[in-house]
Design an enzyme around this catalytic site. Structure first.
Site, PDB file in Angstrom:
ATOM      1  N   SER A 113     -11.854  15.015   6.771  1.00  0.00           N
ATOM      2  CA  SER A 113     -10.412  15.217   6.877  1.00  0.00           C
ATOM      3  C   SER A 113      -9.648  14.869   5.606  1.00  0.00           C
ATOM      4  O   SER A 113      -9.911  15.418   4.556  1.00  0.00           O
ATOM      5  CB  SER A 113      -9.895  14.432   8.076  1.00  0.00           C
ATOM      6  OG  SER A 113      -8.547  14.715   8.273  1.00  0.00           O
ATOM      7  N   HIS A 114      -8.738  13.898   5.719  1.00  0.00           N
ATOM      8  CA  HIS A 114      -7.865  13.561   4.590  1.00  0.00           C
ATOM      9  C   HIS A 114      -8.533  12.608   3.596  1.00  0.00           C
ATOM     10  O   HIS A 114      -7.935  12.271   2.580  1.00  0.00           O
ATOM     11  CB  HIS A 114      -6.591  12.907   5.123  1.00  0.00           C
ATOM     12  CG  HIS A 114      -6.892  11.703   5.955  1.00  0.00           C
ATOM     13  ND1 HIS A 114      -7.403  11.806   7.223  1.00  0.00           N
ATOM     14  CD2 HIS A 114      -6.808  10.386   5.688  1.00  0.00           C
ATOM     15  CE1 HIS A 114      -7.597  10.590   7.701  1.00  0.00           C
ATOM     16  NE2 HIS A 114      -7.254   9.714   6.793  1.00  0.00           N
TER      17      HIS A 114
END
Ligand code: G16
Length: 545
Positions: A113-114
């Protein structure tokens, strides 16, 4: 074709966190580490749920190697069909959509993800169910249990599968379908929104956008949707080429990591809307000219204006937010006469509520928003929703914010992250807070503390119980402090303190308000209550968003 059975020994640390398994690349590269986890997922699934699998990732470093391993293992484990994004790329919302429209049994998403990408950074892998939702806690527990007793895995002895060309290849009993990563997702968006109306608004320059894809997976999706379909100018997408290291950046869309985008929205020629997404395309940050929309306000404003998009023209059946997320959405739900559910952090908790039509819109403070079209949060969808509201209302972002606050009051919201705390210190700190809650000691510490508890969620659909999901401290006047440990890090612990300060005073209804400053007293109280500096030695948070 040979199927190799490889003897292995368990790793003890393959317990999925908030959203799948996230580790440093070096850990994932340990002998048999990835193979153990993938086989544990397959072992945890009933055999009749191993027919059709969607596979894709956010393009980060090691995606290309890991995806070939997953393919060879899925072939060896008897999957009949694998649906794979071209070049191994699929955003998380695109995977969720594909699982649903192709009636797949599930999906394997290669993403952290991030979290940043690169040889010294992070990698991740998660499994999504046949409804397109991240694996439930129960399935995650079964995967972890399987990983602790694994003794062998099976893998097909085949050469690298070509993921560059769209089309089908049959290997043994498995059909491998390489598909366009974007097309099905666009069709889904066209069902949710009125594309011709938006296209007209772009043509007449009532709408304009700057979208920062942060060199992660969303670039091709954003280009197809905003430029090719809606006619936004071709320079509307910045950092649009996916790169293995995300261009050396941190693809976490917030005011710290997307600061340049925010600053560009103060220029005289700034577009009507700017937005950023994260590594795997499920998060979104919304900006107007000179202003930032906090995720809690964004969710509430989408709910307030829900009727203008075709997806919600019949109304919302209910809404949900994760526990630390601002309570702004609750006020809209009350106004609409619908229920607002409060779930633990993690998108997986929304799946049951969406499946049973208890809710049709949900979101989280961590820049995630989505509806009932898929079972994941969806960055591009949230941006299209905002564009639709701007088009229909004729107002700008700042006017929408102010009129929302004038009607419902404002939850000034701020998150303090204390990173790099040793796991033991973090666990002790939370234990101390738990003790304070159970003995009601916290309430005595401050005159304006109205109550406190340790959040427990009983899923209204399947009755499963999730305890110890964070500490909530309720203050008089509707403000809150929430404490919890992050479940997405790859080493050490991160303590998150979420501050929500409610105001209905008109002087606070200005978009330029300095929120960390406005909530400074609450922050001081939060830090003292949890004895942060005594316990961690840290005198200030690592990150304030
Ligand atoms: C993941 C989950 C989100 C959750 C977030 C919280 O986001 O998908 O539902 O809100 O983690 O992270 P933490 O446990 O660190 O607070 P993502 O975008 O990283 O997949």
């Amino acid at each position: 074709m040979n199927i190799n059975v490889v003897k292995t020994t368990p790793y003890s640390d393959q317990n999925p966190g908030t959203s799948g398994l996230r580790k440093k690349v070096a850990v994932i590269q340990k002998p048999n580490y990835l193979e153990n986890f993938v086989q544990s997922v397959f072992n945890a699934l009933p055999s009749d749920e191993r027919n059709i699998l969607v596979i894709g990732g956010d393009g980060r470093f090691y995606n290309n190697i890991a995806i070939q391993i997953v393919i060879r293992m899925a072939v060896a484990n008897g999957y009949k069909r694998l649906i794979i994004g071209q070049n191994g790329l699929l955003s998380t919302p695109a995977v969720s959509n594909l699982i649903r429209i192709k009636q797949a049994n599930g999906g394997m998403i290669l993403s952290a993800s991030h979290n940043p990408a690169g040889p010294d950074q992070d990698f991740g892998i998660k499994y999504n169910n046949e409804n397109g939702s991240p694996a439930s806690n129960t399935l995650s527990a079964s995967i972890f249990a399987a990983s602790l007793e694994i003794s062998q895995y099976t893998i097909a002895d085949i050469s690298e599968v070509n993921l560059r060309d769209i089309g089908d290849v049959v290997l043994n009993r498995t059909t491998i379908s390489v598909i366009d990563s974007v097309q099905d997702y666009i069709e889904c968006m066209k069902r949710c929104f009125d594309f011709p109306k938006l296209r007209k608004a772009f043509a007449s320059e009532r709408l304009s956008i700057r979208f920062d894809a942060m060199h992660a997976v969303t670039g091709p999706y954003a280009r197809s949707v905003f430029v090719d379909e809606l006619g936004a100018s071709s320079d509307s997408i910045i950092n649009g080429e996916p790169r293995e290291d995300f261009g050396g950046g941190h693809p976490d869309p917030n005011l710290v990591h997307a600061k340049a985008l925010f600053e560009s929205m103060h220029d005289a020629n700034a577009p009507v809307l700017a937005a950023a997404s994260d590594g795997d395309g499920d998060r979104n940050m919304i900006l107007g000219q000179g202003c930032f929309v906090s995720p809690g306000d964004s969710l509430a404003i989408l709910a307030e204006h829900h009727k203008i998009i075709p997806q919600f023209k019949e109304g919302l059946c209910g809404v949900a937010r994760s526990m630390p997320t601002s309570t702004a959405i609750d006020r809209i739900a009350e106004d609409l006469g619908i229920q607002s559910f409060e779930t633990p952090t993690g998108w997986k908790f929304f799946g049951n509520l969406l499946d049973t039509s208890n809710i049709s819109l949900c979101g989280e403070e961590s820049f995630g928003t989505s509806g009932n079209h898929i079972r994941e949060k969806d960055g591009v969808w949230a941006v299209l929703f905002w564009l639709s509201i701007l088009e229909a209302s004729g107002k700008n972002v700042s006017q929408l914010l102010v009129s929302h606050w004038q009607r419902f009051g404002r939850s000034m919201y701020c998150r303090l992250d204390y990173e790099g705390i040793s796991a033991d210190v973090a666990a002790d700190l939370m234990k101390n807070m738990q003790f304070g809650v159970s003995e009601s000691r916290l309430i005595l510490k401050h005159t304006n503390i109205a109550g406190a508890d340790s959040f427990e969620y009983i899923d209204p659909v399947d009755g499963s119980v999730s305890s110890n999901q964070g500490i909530r401290v309720f203050l008089t006047g509707g403000s809150r402090i929430v404490y919890r440990l992050s479940g997405t890090g790859t080493d050490s612990a991160t303590l998150r303190i979420y501050l929500e300060q409610y105001t209905n005073s008109a002087q606070d209804f200005v978009t330029s308000l300095d929120i960390p400053n406005a909530t400074a007293d609450l922050a001081k109280m939060a830090v003292e209550l949890a004895e942060i500096s005594q316990r961690t030695g840290m005198t200030s948070p690592s990150l304030v968003t």
